[in-house]
Write a protein that holds these residues in place. Structure first.
Motif, PDB file in Angstrom:
ATOM      1  N   ALA A 210      56.544  30.639  60.845  1.00 22.62           N
ATOM      2  CA  ALA A 210      55.232  30.268  61.390  1.00 22.62           C
ATOM      3  C   ALA A 210      54.525  29.293  60.466  1.00 22.62           C
ATOM      4  O   ALA A 210      53.970  28.278  60.913  1.00 22.62           O
ATOM      5  N   LEU A 211      54.527  29.590  59.176  1.00 22.38           N
ATOM      6  CA  LEU A 211      53.878  28.699  58.210  1.00 22.38           C
ATOM      7  C   LEU A 211      54.527  27.316  58.230  1.00 22.38           C
ATOM      8  O   LEU A 211      53.826  26.299  58.286  1.00 22.38           O
ATOM      9  N   GLU A 212      55.832  27.282  58.206  1.00 16.02           N
ATOM     10  CA  GLU A 212      56.523  25.992  58.199  1.00 16.02           C
ATOM     11  C   GLU A 212      56.288  25.205  59.487  1.00 16.02           C
ATOM     12  O   GLU A 212      56.244  23.984  59.469  1.00 16.02           O
ATOM     13  N   SER A 213      56.076  25.899  60.598  1.00 13.97           N
ATOM     14  CA  SER A 213      55.866  25.217  61.880  1.00 13.97           C
ATOM     15  C   SER A 213      54.545  24.449  61.931  1.00 13.97           C
ATOM     16  O   SER A 213      54.394  23.538  62.741  1.00 13.97           O
ATOM     17  N   ARG A 214      53.592  24.800  61.069  1.00 16.76           N
ATOM     18  CA  ARG A 214      52.276  24.152  61.072  1.00 16.76           C
ATOM     19  C   ARG A 214      52.147  23.065  60.010  1.00 16.76           C
ATOM     20  O   ARG A 214      51.105  22.424  59.910  1.00 16.76           O
ATOM     21  N   ARG A 215      53.179  22.864  59.208  1.00 15.25           N
ATOM     22  CA  ARG A 215      53.118  21.833  58.163  1.00 15.25           C
ATOM     23  C   ARG A 215      52.978  20.450  58.772  1.00 15.25           C
ATOM     24  O   ARG A 215      53.532  20.149  59.820  1.00 15.25           O
TER      25      ARG A 215
END
Length: 85
Positions: free
Chosen positions: A62-67
């Motif tokens: 999830a975190l990486e998807s918003r980078r």
């Protein structure tokens, strides 16, 4: 009635909340004071919460998807990811 939790925000799944797009955020926070912070600050705050949560693949994904969407948000995402290394 005005003070009852809406849209299951009393026991949220942080990953699910982090994946809300802006329209979902606006729809689900209608009538709530939290709406005033706006979608970007909402995401920033949840990124910090995810950084403090126990590590899981769903959190990392999830975190990486918003980078790459916003510099301020990226800073908080990087911090959160660093907490899980």
């Amino acid at each position: 009635r005005d003070f009852l939790a809406r849209h299951a925000l009393d026991a949220p799944d942080l990953v699910e909340l982090f994946l809300w797009d802006e329209q979902t955020f606006l729809n689900r926070t209608e009538g709530s004071a939290i709406r005033r912070i706006g979608h970007l600050r909402w995401l920033r705050n949840i990124a910090v919460a995810l950084g403090n949560a126990p590590r899981s693949d769903s959190i990392i994904n999830a975190l990486e998807s918003r980078r790459g969407h916003d510099a301020m948000l990226d800073e908080h995402i990087e911090w959160a990811l660093d907490q899980h290394t």
